[in-house]
Write a protein that holds these residues in place. Sequence first.
Motif, short mmCIF file in Angstrom:
data_model
loop_
_atom_site.label_atom_id
_atom_site.label_comp_id
_atom_site.label_asym_id
_atom_site.label_seq_id
_atom_site.Cartn_x
_atom_site.Cartn_y
_atom_site.Cartn_z
N VAL A 6 7.59 9.62 -12.72
CA VAL A 6 6.15 9.38 -12.79
C VAL A 6 5.37 10.49 -12.10
O VAL A 6 4.38 11.01 -12.63
CB VAL A 6 5.81 8.01 -12.16
N GLU A 11 3.21 -0.77 -5.19
CA GLU A 11 2.23 -1.10 -6.21
C GLU A 11 2.83 -1.12 -7.62
O GLU A 11 2.45 -1.95 -8.44
CB GLU A 11 1.07 -0.09 -6.16
N THR A 12 3.73 -0.18 -7.91
CA THR A 12 4.27 -0.08 -9.27
C THR A 12 5.50 -0.95 -9.45
O THR A 12 5.61 -1.73 -10.41
CB THR A 12 4.59 1.38 -9.61
N LEU A 13 6.45 -0.83 -8.51
CA LEU A 13 7.70 -1.59 -8.63
C LEU A 13 7.60 -2.99 -8.01
O LEU A 13 8.52 -3.80 -8.19
CB LEU A 13 8.85 -0.81 -7.98
N LYS A 14 6.53 -3.24 -7.25
CA LYS A 14 6.34 -4.53 -6.59
C LYS A 14 7.54 -4.92 -5.72
O LYS A 14 8.03 -6.04 -5.75
CB LYS A 14 6.09 -5.63 -7.62
N THR A 57 3.92 3.98 -1.73
CA THR A 57 2.87 3.42 -2.59
C THR A 57 3.43 3.06 -3.97
O THR A 57 3.09 2.01 -4.54
CB THR A 57 1.72 4.41 -2.72
N PHE A 58 4.29 3.92 -4.50
CA PHE A 58 4.89 3.64 -5.81
C PHE A 58 5.75 2.38 -5.76
O PHE A 58 5.67 1.53 -6.65
CB PHE A 58 5.72 4.85 -6.25
N ARG A 59 6.58 2.24 -4.72
CA ARG A 59 7.43 1.05 -4.63
C ARG A 59 6.60 -0.22 -4.46
O ARG A 59 6.91 -1.26 -5.06
CB ARG A 59 8.40 1.19 -3.45
N ARG A 67 12.85 6.75 -10.99
CA ARG A 67 11.63 6.26 -11.62
C ARG A 67 10.39 6.87 -10.95
O ARG A 67 9.41 7.21 -11.61
CB ARG A 67 11.59 4.73 -11.54
#
Length: 924
Positions: free
Chosen positions: A101, A80-83, A76-78, A97
């Motif tokens: 977080v 949504e956050t890192l796109k 989910t982080f990759r 990273r």
Amino acid sequence: MTDHHPSSEGDFHLTAEELLEKSRYDHIGQQSLDRLVEGAAEDRIASKRTVKLLSQYYGAPGTRENQALWSNRFNTFRKETLKQDLSRPLTADDLIRFLDVIIGYMKTAEGKPGPSLSVIQTASKIIIQQEKFRCAAFHFTHHYAQRLTVFLDRSVRDGRLTKGIWKKRQYLGFMMVSRIAKSWLQYHLNNGVNSWDRPLARLLSVLLVSCTAARSGDIGRARNYQGMECLRWEHLDLFIDDSDPTSPPIESLQLHITLRYTKGYKDEPNNNREVSLARLPNRFLHCDPILLVLIHALRFGLVEGGPSIEGVIDTAMSRNDRTIQWLSPELPVCPAFNRGGSPYAKLEEPANSKQINKSLQSMAVVSGVLCHISSHSLRYGSARDIAHLPEKSEGYTNNTVRQAIGHTAKTYASGITQAYVGESERHVWNDRAELGYRSRQDPKFAETPLVDIVNKSISQTEIDDWFESQPVGSAERSERQVRTISMARNSIRAARLDSVRKTVNVETPQAARDSVSTKLTIKTMTPLRSWSNSEKNSSKEKELPPIQQESTIDLRAINDFEGAVDDEDPDTIIVPEELLDPLVDLVFNQPAPDNMMKDIRDKEVEDAPMDDAWIDEPTDEVEQMVLDQGCELVDAEELGALEFVRYFSELNVTNHAIFSRAFERMERQNIKEGDEEIMAQIPHANSRQNPTPFTFVCSTAGCEYSSNIRGLLKEHRSGCTAETVAKAQDLRARQEFPCLEPGCKSSFTTVYGRNHHMKKHDKSNDRPCPDGCQPGKLFSREALQTHMKGSHPIDEFAQRSCPFPKSCSKKTFNSRRSYEKHLRVQHGLATVASRKPFMPTAITDHKFRGGLCEIDACEHKGYLANWTNLALHLSKGHPLFTTEQRRIAYRSRAEVDVSMAKRMAEDGEGGSQTKKARVDEEEI
């Protein structure tokens, strides 16, 4: 110059023997080869499906859950956050990273600065392993590893991560377990319990963890497992060692426990741990797993030869192997219990590791432990006890064994040598008891009990304050409050416990030493006996006030009278009649009238786990056991093992509020027949006695007041002091009121008690049954009411037959409640709509809304405000009405209600009443 000769097949020839040797393995596995050829087409699809279904999660259920948790978080982080495109291999910077977080979002225990370093390291390993599974091109280089190491180190130095173990290790060795177990049993003996099945089962689960030095998940079912991966009865080999014929069988019992489902080996059937136990000395009866296993099995009817311990021993002695047999070996030893304090156990569902952990923590609170402990504290304590035992090589693997069988040091270290030797049969638990090791690092105990503070009632203000402190928006709070009310209560009690542990005084070293010699004190029980009129009329029995009698206890009047008692000679005081009765009743076991009982019931029923609607209609005959008020207190050690097992396997004294009120009512009205649902609320049968209410005793010195209802005791204690006890004792010594009937030797401490007793000798008002069912027999007012209700009920459901007689053994029912429950449970009619075709039209009581008595020739002209007043008037003003007359009276009242509602509707006096009138008319 070298010659080159071309090779050819003609240069040499293989012999027959060489050809045979070459083709020796050509046909090995021919049967499986043929199957591969036959199923080639199907296997091609099936194997491809298997590869497609491969998941990156592996290991135990809890391990797989943890892997899925961190995988979902990272993906989910990759995304949504890192796109990022998830098909691209991750880099060390992506992982760093993410960890930077997620550390800020993780919740920690109160006071803990940040998550544990070990948790983040485990998360990193999970993410790296799953990336290796997903992407063949991924390689976690030394460069990546070094960058991750630097990040974690800096997080520790900045205080964002906690290194090492945050909570201090606590060691619960044998002596600590013995003290906690003793306090646990003594507390419930002194304060009562809903059902003794629950505390005994919880104690057994803790003792099994301690005596085997196991994890809680080795005894109960570990987290996320769904099957029977737990200690079952088939894993317990309980037998009588007859090597010493002079020793009684109960003293020669030995227990062999096979831990089949230990951590890391649950999938290996023959890689088990085995533990052997023998009987402990009598001073440790309260923490003897063998005796607790027997008690548990007897109470639930799981042992051959029950329900008595003598029958179990005799059955085992009649067998050649002297082994005690279990009736349901596939069931778990430690069953699960329903939440909410239900007295019934779920025998087919194993207790999980959380239940065992909570049981130990509850026992710690009761005993006053001043630190946080967990089930792993038992494992720590076991290891420390064993480390201090005298050195013995009996049954253990050592270097001598390795050399004797020719194993290498590597083989010895891998555990193979231990597998050759097998498990030791040394009785380590008994050695630990004999050693009695204690340390200054043992958990400290409070000087005063903690449980009363922790279990104090939680106010609505405290609950509201807890919700206000939660990080939830005001719009969500109302919805969340419904779902997390139990969480709020648990959090409030946990906060109380933490607070009191920091402020309470620690017991002195001398008190700690004295606790070792403290005895478990129990009350001896009288044999089971049924109620009888002769017993109920005994002068030793309590005389109860009539139902309509108002309370006469006025503490203010008693306090105003103090000056006269203090200033004058007590022998010359003339005590006013209106003050004598309430003062003596306050101290000496005079039961409260029903109007006070109603107030107490209203307070208690808020927290009652079951509905008390079944109290009103007793049907089945019950035989009750009562505790002798003059029973002796004895030390459990003096009873011996046999009596100890018999006592706790039969004990069934309950402080269940609803059951106690029903019991009190039945005893007050001299009712011998009780509703079967009364007995069903508390577990009984097997070795257990029939349930009997616990007696709460006033703690004021010299006060003899006791009650089966906790609320009445609270009301009594609000005005019971040393001064009032002293005055009451003096008045009681100087005032006696004997019965005036010739030949009756009853004597009472109050005029009221004697007057109520005299009514039993007055036969002038006795009357026959108005329906003429028992010619020649006369009934008192109370007996006639009971007879009419039981033998001539006006309820349309009385003697209702089951609509499915061919498939049902129960034919008739005496109440709507029992009939409706039977349809719901036995015939699967779970909804009101499904039961409606089988439910006859009832004469409902709630239709009466106030008015005059409709019975002809009734002289009562007063207004009856509600149904309660009407029922009281009918029972007292028209006691000779036949059953049919009472039916007509009740039905005519309902018809008047409907006609009145119709008139109101016609006059336009309210739509809601019109709708209710239509419903009532249809029912009639």
